[in-house]
Write an enzyme that holds these catalytic residues in place. Structure first.
Site, short mmCIF file in Angstrom:
data_model
loop_
_atom_site.label_atom_id
_atom_site.label_comp_id
_atom_site.label_asym_id
_atom_site.label_seq_id
_atom_site.Cartn_x
_atom_site.Cartn_y
_atom_site.Cartn_z
CG ASP A 33 -1.93 0.94 1.05
OD1 ASP A 33 -3.33 0.51 1.04
OD2 ASP A 33 -1.82 2.17 1.08
CB ILE A 34 0.88 4.24 -2.30
CG1 ILE A 34 2.00 5.15 -2.81
CG2 ILE A 34 -0.46 5.13 -1.82
CD1 ILE A 34 1.58 5.60 -4.10
CG ASN A 88 -12.45 -0.42 3.52
OD1 ASN A 88 -12.83 -0.68 4.61
ND2 ASN A 88 -11.19 0.33 3.44
N GLY A 94 -15.26 3.61 3.67
CA GLY A 94 -14.27 4.01 3.51
C GLY A 94 -13.40 3.75 2.15
CG HIS A 101 -8.52 -2.59 -2.79
ND1 HIS A 101 -9.40 -1.96 -3.54
CD2 HIS A 101 -8.24 -2.26 -1.58
CE1 HIS A 101 -9.60 -0.87 -2.77
NE2 HIS A 101 -8.85 -0.96 -1.46
CG HIS A 103 -7.33 -2.93 3.05
ND1 HIS A 103 -6.51 -1.49 2.78
CD2 HIS A 103 -8.23 -2.34 2.23
CE1 HIS A 103 -7.17 -0.83 1.92
NE2 HIS A 103 -8.55 -1.27 1.75
P1 5GP Z 1 -9.60 1.70 0.02
O1 5GP Z 1 -9.75 3.02 0.74
O2 5GP Z 1 -10.29 1.96 -1.37
O3 5GP Z 1 -10.34 0.51 0.80
O4 5GP Z 1 -8.40 1.36 -0.11
C1 5GP Z 1 -7.46 1.97 -0.90
C2 5GP Z 1 -5.90 1.93 -0.79
O5 5GP Z 1 -5.03 2.08 -1.70
C3 5GP Z 1 -5.62 2.93 0.45
O6 5GP Z 1 -5.06 2.21 1.47
C4 5GP Z 1 -4.62 3.81 -0.34
O7 5GP Z 1 -3.47 3.98 0.44
C5 5GP Z 1 -4.19 2.67 -1.38
N1 5GP Z 1 -3.67 3.30 -2.70
C6 5GP Z 1 -3.94 4.27 -3.41
N2 5GP Z 1 -3.49 4.78 -4.39
C7 5GP Z 1 -2.49 3.83 -4.42
C8 5GP Z 1 -1.30 3.63 -5.43
O8 5GP Z 1 -1.31 4.18 -6.46
N3 5GP Z 1 -0.26 2.74 -5.38
C9 5GP Z 1 -0.57 1.88 -4.24
N4 5GP Z 1 0.33 1.16 -3.98
N5 5GP Z 1 -1.62 1.99 -3.19
C10 5GP Z 1 -2.45 3.08 -3.38
#
Ligand code: 5GP
Ligand code: ZN
Length: 115
Positions: A33-34, A88, A94, A101, A103
């Site tokens: 995760d970034i 999520n 969230g 995906h 986590h």
């Molecule tokens: P969500 O909020 O949709 O459940 O999770 C999205 C996740 O993707 C977040 O934890 C966010 O930090 C991560 N994320 C967003 N953009 C990028 C990216 O460009 N690269 C990577 N590796 N992770 C990302």
């Protein structure tokens, strides 16, 4: 494989956008995760674009199981014995990236219930 051009995870899966990939197979990729929210925070991302878990269909049953198996394997690969898996679904839960995906988080005590 269906893909959405403006989707960041479709772009990562297609290697059009860089990411720290830990694993990949025909069905999914695992990446760091970034913006990690725990010492270990990786994402299991299917190659197939499914916007949310709610958008998954009967034909995705095996894929969804595969994502969980790979999530557990990724946690083991990171040396975690305990870990949190999260999906999520939609903004109120969230979700910020609308490509399904899983986590995988660990390396610290995970509180329950999550916020
Ligand atoms: P969500 O909020 O949709 O459940 O999770 C999205 C996740 O993707 C977040 O934890 C966010 O930090 C991560 N994320 C967003 N953009 C990028 C990216 O460009 N690269 C990577 N590796 N992770 C990302
Ligand atoms: Zn996508």
């Amino acid at each position: 494989m269906n893909r959405v051009p403006e989707c960041i995870f479709c772009r990562i899966v297609a290697k059009e956008q860089p990411a720290r990939l830990l694993y990949e197979d025909d069905e999914c990729v695992v990446l760091e995760d970034i913006a990690p929210k725990a010492p270990v925070h990786v994402l299991v991302v299917p190659r197939k674009h499914i916007a949310t878990l709610k958008d998954s269909a009967q034909e995705d049953e095996a894929l969804l199981g595969h994502l969980l198996l790979i999530a557990a394997r990724a946690a083991g690969g990171k040396g975690l014995s305990g870990f949190r898996t999260v999906i999520n679904t939609n903004a109120e839960a969230g979700q910020t990236i609308f490509h399904l995906h899983v986590h995988v988080m660990g390396g610290r005590n995970m509180r329950w219930p999550p916020g």
